[in-house]
Design an enzyme around this catalytic site. Sequence first.
Site, PDB file in Angstrom:
ATOM      1  N   TRP A   1       3.043   8.519  -2.378  1.00 14.27           N
ATOM      2  CA  TRP A   1       3.815   8.738  -2.122  1.00 14.27           C
ATOM      3  C   TRP A   1       3.867   9.189  -3.920  1.00 14.27           C
ATOM      4  O   TRP A   1       5.193  10.256  -3.881  1.00 14.27           O
ATOM      5  CB  TRP A   1       4.641   6.986  -3.147  1.00 14.27           C
ATOM      6  CG  TRP A   1       6.133   6.997  -3.525  1.00 14.27           C
ATOM      7  CD1 TRP A   1       7.253   7.350  -2.645  1.00 14.27           C
ATOM      8  CD2 TRP A   1       6.882   7.610  -4.507  1.00 14.27           C
ATOM      9  NE1 TRP A   1       8.615   7.544  -2.889  1.00 14.27           N
ATOM     10  CE2 TRP A   1       8.408   7.430  -4.128  1.00 14.27           C
ATOM     11  CE3 TRP A   1       6.334   7.767  -5.801  1.00 14.27           C
ATOM     12  CZ2 TRP A   1       9.071   7.766  -5.220  1.00 14.27           C
ATOM     13  CZ3 TRP A   1       6.969   7.450  -7.160  1.00 14.27           C
ATOM     14  CH2 TRP A   1       8.415   7.875  -6.880  1.00 14.27           C
TER      15      TRP A   1
ATOM     16  N   SER B   1      -6.350  -6.583  -6.264  1.00 12.49           N
ATOM     17  CA  SER B   1      -7.493  -7.107  -5.549  1.00 12.49           C
ATOM     18  C   SER B   1      -8.916  -6.773  -6.234  1.00 12.49           C
ATOM     19  O   SER B   1      -8.911  -6.299  -7.492  1.00 12.49           O
ATOM     20  CB  SER B   1      -8.055  -5.638  -4.554  1.00 12.49           C
ATOM     21  OG  SER B   1      -8.633  -5.218  -4.464  1.00 12.49           O
ATOM     22  N   THR B   2     -10.033  -7.745  -6.338  1.00 10.89           N
ATOM     23  CA  THR B   2     -11.585  -8.119  -7.021  1.00 10.89           C
ATOM     24  C   THR B   2     -12.147  -6.362  -6.421  1.00 10.89           C
ATOM     25  O   THR B   2     -12.264  -6.132  -8.001  1.00 10.89           O
ATOM     26  CB  THR B   2     -12.065  -9.280  -6.673  1.00 10.89           C
ATOM     27  OG1 THR B   2     -12.106  -8.919  -5.119  1.00 10.89           O
ATOM     28  CG2 THR B   2     -11.549 -10.425  -7.533  1.00 10.89           C
TER      29      THR B   2
ATOM     30  N   ASN C   1     -10.241  -3.537  -6.793  1.00 14.81           N
ATOM     31  CA  ASN C   1      -9.569  -2.632  -7.297  1.00 14.81           C
ATOM     32  C   ASN C   1      -9.899  -2.170  -8.791  1.00 14.81           C
ATOM     33  O   ASN C   1      -9.871  -1.297  -9.407  1.00 14.81           O
ATOM     34  CB  ASN C   1      -8.044  -2.966  -7.864  1.00 14.81           C
ATOM     35  CG  ASN C   1      -7.508  -2.549  -6.314  1.00 14.81           C
ATOM     36  OD1 ASN C   1      -6.401  -3.210  -6.178  1.00 14.81           O
ATOM     37  ND2 ASN C   1      -8.053  -2.098  -6.009  1.00 14.81           N
ATOM     38  N   TRP C   2     -11.044  -2.971  -9.945  1.00 18.71           N
ATOM     39  CA  TRP C   2     -11.533  -2.672 -10.872  1.00 18.71           C
ATOM     40  C   TRP C   2     -12.336  -1.113 -10.607  1.00 18.71           C
ATOM     41  O   TRP C   2     -12.414  -0.669 -11.591  1.00 18.71           O
ATOM     42  CB  TRP C   2     -12.056  -3.755 -11.360  1.00 18.71           C
ATOM     43  CG  TRP C   2     -11.715  -4.557 -11.619  1.00 18.71           C
ATOM     44  CD1 TRP C   2     -11.847  -6.649 -11.030  1.00 18.71           C
ATOM     45  CD2 TRP C   2     -11.015  -5.238 -12.775  1.00 18.71           C
ATOM     46  NE1 TRP C   2     -10.791  -7.228 -11.629  1.00 18.71           N
ATOM     47  CE2 TRP C   2     -10.027  -6.692 -12.638  1.00 18.71           C
ATOM     48  CE3 TRP C   2     -10.082  -4.505 -13.847  1.00 18.71           C
ATOM     49  CZ2 TRP C   2      -9.245  -7.346 -13.603  1.00 18.71           C
ATOM     50  CZ3 TRP C   2      -9.468  -4.929 -14.837  1.00 18.71           C
ATOM     51  CH2 TRP C   2      -9.278  -6.069 -15.175  1.00 18.71           C
TER      52      TRP C   2
ATOM     53  N   ARG D   1     -11.548   1.718  -9.704  1.00 19.49           N
ATOM     54  CA  ARG D   1     -10.535   2.363  -9.904  1.00 19.49           C
ATOM     55  C   ARG D   1     -10.730   3.219 -11.305  1.00 19.49           C
ATOM     56  O   ARG D   1     -10.814   2.254 -12.071  1.00 19.49           O
ATOM     57  CB  ARG D   1      -8.698   2.388  -9.456  1.00 19.49           C
ATOM     58  CG  ARG D   1      -8.581   1.993  -8.591  1.00 19.49           C
ATOM     59  CD  ARG D   1      -7.009   1.972  -7.544  1.00 19.49           C
ATOM     60  NE  ARG D   1      -7.216   1.051  -6.399  1.00 19.49           N
ATOM     61  CZ  ARG D   1      -5.916   1.198  -5.576  1.00 19.49           C
ATOM     62  NH1 ARG D   1      -4.672   1.158  -6.487  1.00 19.49           N
ATOM     63  NH2 ARG D   1      -5.227   0.319  -4.776  1.00 19.49           N
TER      64      ARG D   1
ATOM     65  N   ASP E   1       0.673  -1.187  -0.118  1.00 18.75           N
ATOM     66  CA  ASP E   1      -0.235   0.229   0.339  1.00 18.75           C
ATOM     67  C   ASP E   1       0.811   1.168  -0.357  1.00 18.75           C
ATOM     68  O   ASP E   1       1.366   1.430   0.281  1.00 18.75           O
ATOM     69  CB  ASP E   1      -1.127   0.086   0.786  1.00 18.75           C
ATOM     70  CG  ASP E   1      -1.849   0.894   0.845  1.00 18.75           C
ATOM     71  OD1 ASP E   1      -2.419   1.613   0.453  1.00 18.75           O
ATOM     72  OD2 ASP E   1      -2.633   1.129   2.187  1.00 18.75           O
ATOM     73  N   GLY E   2       0.094   2.692  -0.804  1.00 13.43           N
ATOM     74  CA  GLY E   2       1.405   3.481  -0.530  1.00 13.43           C
ATOM     75  C   GLY E   2       1.726   3.976  -2.529  1.00 13.43           C
ATOM     76  O   GLY E   2       2.741   5.127  -2.286  1.00 13.43           O
TER      77      GLY E   2
END
Length: 241
Positions: free
Chosen positions: A22, A62-63, A65-66, A68, A17-18
Site C-alpha cells: 500500500w 511473526s517470529t 518478521n525479525w 526485516r 497483509d499489504g
Amino acid sequence: MGLFESNLPKHIAVIMDGNGRWATSRGKSRSEGHREGAQAIDRLMDASLELGLKNISLYAFSTENWKRPVTEIRSIFSLLIEFIETRLDTIHKRGIRILHSGSRKKLTRGVLDKIDFAVDKTQKNKNLTVNFCLNYGSRDELLRAAQELFLERKRSKVALEKPLKEKEFEKFLYTSILPPVDLLIRTAGEQRLSNFLLWQSAYAELYFTDTLWPEFDKNSLVDSLKWYETRTRKFGGLTNG
C-alpha cells in the site's frame, strides 16, 4: 445484510497483509503503511462490535518478521506502543478485551509492560476479544506447548507414555481460552497461512481477498461474512443427503 447472529463465526483470524505494498504504490515509506494499517485495526474493531462478532485474532508480528530491516521493526513496535497509549481507554470503555499470543522472548521490557498493562486492564471485558499475535509463530507455539505439557506431566508424576488427548494439549496453547478459528481472512492476494494458528485453524474456512490491509473496512468484513455464510462446514464428515 443477510447476516444472522447464529451464522456468525465465533472466532475470526486475520493475516493483515499489504501494508508495505500500500505504501510503495503511493510513494510512501513502509512505516507509513504500517501506520495506516493501525487505522484499519480500529475500523475492524468498530465493525466487529457493530456486527456482533466476539473473537478476533490479528497476526501483528511473526517470529519470522525479525528478518526485516531494523528500522522497520522499530517502527512497528513504536506504533504498537502508540496504539496502546492512545486507544486503550476507548478500547476499555467499549468493552473490548485485549489478549496477547506469542513468545515474550526478544520483546523489550517497554513493549511487554504496555502489553501486560492492556491485557490486565481489559481482562473482564466481554463485548469483544481482540487477540494480538505478536512475536507469534504456530510451530514455535506448538513446540512450546509440547515442552510445557511434558514438564507438567513430570511435575504431576503422570506417566509420559499416557495417551495424550487434544483437550489436555490445548490447555498449553496461547489461545486456550478462545474457540477454534471458524474463518481465516488473508488480505493482499496471497494464499498461504504463513505459520499462523495452524492448530486452531484445522477446520477454518479460508477467505483470500486482494484488498490491501490498509484499505480493509467494514464492507470488506461484511463481504467475508457473506462468503462464510455460503460455506458448508463438514468437519471431516459428510453433508446431509
